[in-house]
Motif scaffolding. Structure first.
Motif, PDB file in Angstrom:
ATOM      1  N   GLU A   1      -8.691   2.502  -2.952  1.00 31.08           N
ATOM      2  CA  GLU A   1      -8.975   1.531  -1.895  1.00 31.08           C
ATOM      3  C   GLU A   1     -10.474   1.324  -1.727  1.00 31.08           C
ATOM      4  O   GLU A   1     -10.960   0.195  -1.653  1.00 31.08           O
ATOM      5  CB  GLU A   1      -8.408   2.019  -0.553  1.00 31.08           C
ATOM      6  CG  GLU A   1      -6.905   2.124  -0.478  1.00 31.08           C
ATOM      7  CD  GLU A   1      -6.237   0.768  -0.508  1.00 31.08           C
ATOM      8  OE1 GLU A   1      -6.919  -0.239  -0.234  1.00 31.08           O
ATOM      9  OE2 GLU A   1      -5.047   0.708  -0.831  1.00 31.08           O
ATOM     10  N   GLY A   2     -11.176   2.449  -1.627  1.00 32.19           N
ATOM     11  CA  GLY A   2     -12.619   2.367  -1.406  1.00 32.19           C
ATOM     12  C   GLY A   2     -13.326   1.664  -2.546  1.00 32.19           C
ATOM     13  O   GLY A   2     -14.276   0.903  -2.324  1.00 32.19           O
TER      14      GLY A   2
ATOM     15  N   LYS B   1       0.834  -1.199   0.000  1.00 32.87           N
ATOM     16  CA  LYS B   1       0.000   0.000   0.000  1.00 32.87           C
ATOM     17  C   LYS B   1       0.876   1.260   0.000  1.00 32.87           C
ATOM     18  O   LYS B   1       0.543   2.255  -0.642  1.00 32.87           O
ATOM     19  CB  LYS B   1      -0.917  -0.005   1.221  1.00 32.87           C
ATOM     20  CG  LYS B   1      -1.924  -1.152   1.231  1.00 32.87           C
ATOM     21  CD  LYS B   1      -2.805  -1.161  -0.010  1.00 32.87           C
ATOM     22  CE  LYS B   1      -3.852  -2.268   0.034  1.00 32.87           C
ATOM     23  NZ  LYS B   1      -4.575  -2.421  -1.247  1.00 32.87           N
TER      24      LYS B   1
ATOM     25  N   ALA C   1     -14.982  10.562  -9.656  1.00 35.56           N
ATOM     26  CA  ALA C   1     -14.587  11.364  -8.500  1.00 35.56           C
ATOM     27  C   ALA C   1     -13.142  11.813  -8.648  1.00 35.56           C
ATOM     28  O   ALA C   1     -12.799  12.973  -8.366  1.00 35.56           O
ATOM     29  CB  ALA C   1     -14.775  10.560  -7.214  1.00 35.56           C
TER      30      ALA C   1
ATOM     31  N   GLN D   1     -19.822   8.201  -4.616  1.00 36.90           N
ATOM     32  CA  GLN D   1     -18.466   8.742  -4.493  1.00 36.90           C
ATOM     33  C   GLN D   1     -18.127   9.004  -3.031  1.00 36.90           C
ATOM     34  O   GLN D   1     -17.021   8.693  -2.566  1.00 36.90           O
ATOM     35  CB  GLN D   1     -18.351  10.035  -5.309  1.00 36.90           C
ATOM     36  CG  GLN D   1     -18.605   9.822  -6.800  1.00 36.90           C
ATOM     37  CD  GLN D   1     -18.422  11.093  -7.624  1.00 36.90           C
ATOM     38  OE1 GLN D   1     -18.133  12.154  -7.077  1.00 36.90           O
ATOM     39  NE2 GLN D   1     -18.598  10.975  -8.939  1.00 36.90           N
TER      40      GLN D   1
ATOM     41  N   LEU E   1     -11.620  15.626  -8.710  1.00 39.20           N
ATOM     42  CA  LEU E   1     -10.610  16.073  -7.746  1.00 39.20           C
ATOM     43  C   LEU E   1      -9.366  16.606  -8.464  1.00 39.20           C
ATOM     44  O   LEU E   1      -8.776  17.607  -8.036  1.00 39.20           O
ATOM     45  CB  LEU E   1     -10.218  14.918  -6.809  1.00 39.20           C
ATOM     46  CG  LEU E   1     -11.304  14.471  -5.824  1.00 39.20           C
ATOM     47  CD1 LEU E   1     -10.833  13.257  -5.026  1.00 39.20           C
ATOM     48  CD2 LEU E   1     -11.697  15.609  -4.887  1.00 39.20           C
TER      49      LEU E   1
ATOM     50  N   PRO F   1      -3.044  11.335  -1.647  1.00 49.38           N
ATOM     51  CA  PRO F   1      -3.766  10.419  -0.754  1.00 49.38           C
ATOM     52  C   PRO F   1      -5.250  10.353  -1.065  1.00 49.38           C
ATOM     53  O   PRO F   1      -5.881   9.305  -0.833  1.00 49.38           O
ATOM     54  CB  PRO F   1      -3.527  10.998   0.641  1.00 49.38           C
ATOM     55  CG  PRO F   1      -2.942  12.341   0.447  1.00 49.38           C
ATOM     56  CD  PRO F   1      -2.317  12.383  -0.899  1.00 49.38           C
ATOM     57  N   GLN F   2      -5.804  11.420  -1.610  1.00 50.29           N
ATOM     58  CA  GLN F   2      -7.228  11.371  -1.963  1.00 50.29           C
ATOM     59  C   GLN F   2      -7.470  10.354  -3.072  1.00 50.29           C
ATOM     60  O   GLN F   2      -8.440   9.585  -3.027  1.00 50.29           O
ATOM     61  CB  GLN F   2      -7.708  12.758  -2.398  1.00 50.29           C
ATOM     62  CG  GLN F   2      -7.545  13.815  -1.296  1.00 50.29           C
ATOM     63  CD  GLN F   2      -8.081  15.178  -1.702  1.00 50.29           C
ATOM     64  OE1 GLN F   2      -8.537  15.363  -2.836  1.00 50.29           O
ATOM     65  NE2 GLN F   2      -8.035  16.133  -0.784  1.00 50.29           N
TER      66      GLN F   2
ATOM     67  N   GLY G   1     -12.716   3.767   1.651  1.00 50.72           N
ATOM     68  CA  GLY G   1     -11.280   3.858   1.423  1.00 50.72           C
ATOM     69  C   GLY G   1     -10.558   4.432   2.622  1.00 50.72           C
ATOM     70  O   GLY G   1      -9.453   3.986   2.966  1.00 50.72           O
TER      71      GLY G   1
ATOM     72  N   ILE H   1      -7.115   6.847  -1.618  1.00 50.13           N
ATOM     73  CA  ILE H   1      -8.295   6.466  -0.831  1.00 50.13           C
ATOM     74  C   ILE H   1      -9.433   6.054  -1.758  1.00 50.13           C
ATOM     75  O   ILE H   1     -10.141   5.072  -1.495  1.00 50.13           O
ATOM     76  CB  ILE H   1      -8.715   7.629   0.094  1.00 50.13           C
ATOM     77  CG1 ILE H   1      -7.718   7.756   1.250  1.00 50.13           C
ATOM     78  CG2 ILE H   1     -10.122   7.416   0.634  1.00 50.13           C
ATOM     79  CD1 ILE H   1      -7.906   9.009   2.095  1.00 50.13           C
ATOM     80  N   LEU H   2      -9.605   6.765  -2.862  1.00 45.54           N
ATOM     81  CA  LEU H   2     -10.648   6.381  -3.827  1.00 45.54           C
ATOM     82  C   LEU H   2     -10.390   4.982  -4.372  1.00 45.54           C
ATOM     83  O   LEU H   2     -11.317   4.177  -4.525  1.00 45.54           O
ATOM     84  CB  LEU H   2     -10.689   7.387  -4.978  1.00 45.54           C
ATOM     85  CG  LEU H   2     -11.436   8.693  -4.725  1.00 45.54           C
ATOM     86  CD1 LEU H   2     -11.274   9.634  -5.912  1.00 45.54           C
ATOM     87  CD2 LEU H   2     -12.923   8.431  -4.485  1.00 45.54           C
TER      88      LEU H   2
ATOM     89  N   ILE I   1     -17.605   5.644  -1.297  1.00 46.79           N
ATOM     90  CA  ILE I   1     -16.301   5.063  -1.629  1.00 46.79           C
ATOM     91  C   ILE I   1     -15.197   5.745  -0.835  1.00 46.79           C
ATOM     92  O   ILE I   1     -14.267   5.081  -0.337  1.00 46.79           O
ATOM     93  CB  ILE I   1     -16.047   5.174  -3.153  1.00 46.79           C
ATOM     94  CG1 ILE I   1     -16.933   4.173  -3.903  1.00 46.79           C
ATOM     95  CG2 ILE I   1     -14.580   4.936  -3.487  1.00 46.79           C
ATOM     96  CD1 ILE I   1     -16.927   4.349  -5.416  1.00 46.79           C
TER      97      ILE I   1
ATOM     98  N   LEU J   1     -15.751  17.383  -3.778  1.00 48.28           N
ATOM     99  CA  LEU J   1     -16.734  16.725  -4.644  1.00 48.28           C
ATOM    100  C   LEU J   1     -18.124  17.335  -4.466  1.00 48.28           C
ATOM    101  O   LEU J   1     -18.865  17.519  -5.442  1.00 48.28           O
ATOM    102  CB  LEU J   1     -16.773  15.224  -4.348  1.00 48.28           C
ATOM    103  CG  LEU J   1     -15.529  14.431  -4.759  1.00 48.28           C
ATOM    104  CD1 LEU J   1     -15.656  12.977  -4.325  1.00 48.28           C
ATOM    105  CD2 LEU J   1     -15.311  14.520  -6.273  1.00 48.28           C
TER     106      LEU J   1
END
Lengths: 187, 187
Positions: free
Chosen positions: A155-156, A126, A176, B149, A180, A148-149, B156, A152-153, B152, B180
């Motif tokens: 991973e999610g 990771k 998303a 979104q 971003l 990191p955003q 995450g 995180i997306l 998620i 978002l």
DNA sequence: CTCTCCGGAGAACGATCGTTCTCTCCCTGT
DNA sequence: ACAGGGAGAGAACGATCGTTCTCCGGAGAG
């Protein structure tokens, strides 16, 4: 008899299939032997314990992940597109019939308490992915806080797709991410 | 002797602590008995099998989650703030010393292969959360596509915080969610 | 051809686990 | 006071698992 390298490959691939499909603790070493067609004696000569085999399987998964991400990024024109290519790779993966979640996350949830070596490999994977995303973000000229955003997306999307059994999570996370990125570049 | 309701509570709470800390398969029923102070006979009178106990533990976790989310949303002025309150709740949770991931995700990775009842409860929880977010998004006047979104990002953040052992994931996901939401409202 | 050694098949071993059973004790009703 | 029943403690049971060991066949060297 077969070559040691090939025996190793066959054991790791068989273990990967079984562990990923049924969970590590639910698969006995004898099932690995049957699936790989390699005797228990040989398996234990190659891997001193089941934990070592799990680590080897995760190393294989890491190589597959890196190759898939790289292939998906190969025909992207810009750093922005290479970031979005991550989610195209996820999309294709989520649609495979045997998909049920990120092997690293699954194994981490199952073994993080009792197998420190396994937890270490998961963390390394990771972290490496986070570093890859951070580099792409720098290439795109976006602020570091975007990286990191995006991670995180990703991973999610993986856990959402696994639990909800819904491949749409990849496209939703992709949209998303695009929003971003554009917001970060406009700032 | 203690009341049946209290025995049930003590067993579920003890099992929750042990299962969450060490994993379900790594905790024997005898450890649950010792932690709860309730005899095995009594435990099996309350829960016909270990799987039933796992389901009861997840039901308890669901109640805790819903209460925490509701409390965090309570003093938010707008739907937008109620969405962001989700990530404030996650932030506080990630900072608790015993945090190591979403119990639903962990259990799903460990048992989804062999315990359909458990998988069902996990799926229900994630669906219910998705519905909660969808309602908030509608209240905020944003397009429906925003809801998955946000969900998620929440998923995450949980796995990222767990594996990386980094509570910052909550703030990072919160910032992404704010971006978002604003982009969705501006469109 | 014979001896040696390596590897495969699978039995064996010790540990653990989910679940049930036994034995004993204590509480209650009369 | 005494019989009866339910509950606790923990032994017991059957299954499974990780790991090791035994036994046997077959290939290669001399």
């Amino acid at each position: 008899m077969i070559d040691a390298t090939e025996a190793r490959e066959r054991v790791v691939e068989a273990a990967d299939r079984l562990f990923y499909a049924r969970g590590v603790q639910a698969v006995g070493m004898d099932a690995v032997r049957a699936e790989a067609g390699v005797s228990l004696k040989r398996i234990y000569a190659l891997f001193p314990s089941k934990d070592d085999l799990v680590v080897a399987v995760l190393h294989g998964r890491r190589a597959q992940w890196n190759a898939g991400i790289a292939a998906s990024a190969a025909d992207a024109a810009s750093a922005r597109d290479r970031i979005l290519a991550i989610f195209d790779f996820l999309d294709a993966w989520f649609r495979r019939p045997d998909f049920h979640g990120c092997a690293f996350i699954n194994v981490f949830g199952e073994l993080s308490g009792g197998a420190p070596g396994v937890a270490r490999v998961v963390r390394e994977q990771k972290e490496a992915f986070g570093e890859y995303v951070a580099q792409l973000v720098r290439d795109a000229g976006a602020p570091d806080s975007l990286a990191p955003q995006i991670a995180i997306l990703a991973e999610g999307a993986q856990t959402t797709a696994a639990i909800g059994d819904d491949p749409e999570a990849a496209a939703q996370a992709r949209a998303a991410a695009a929003t971003l990125i554009d917001a970060a570049l406009a700032a």
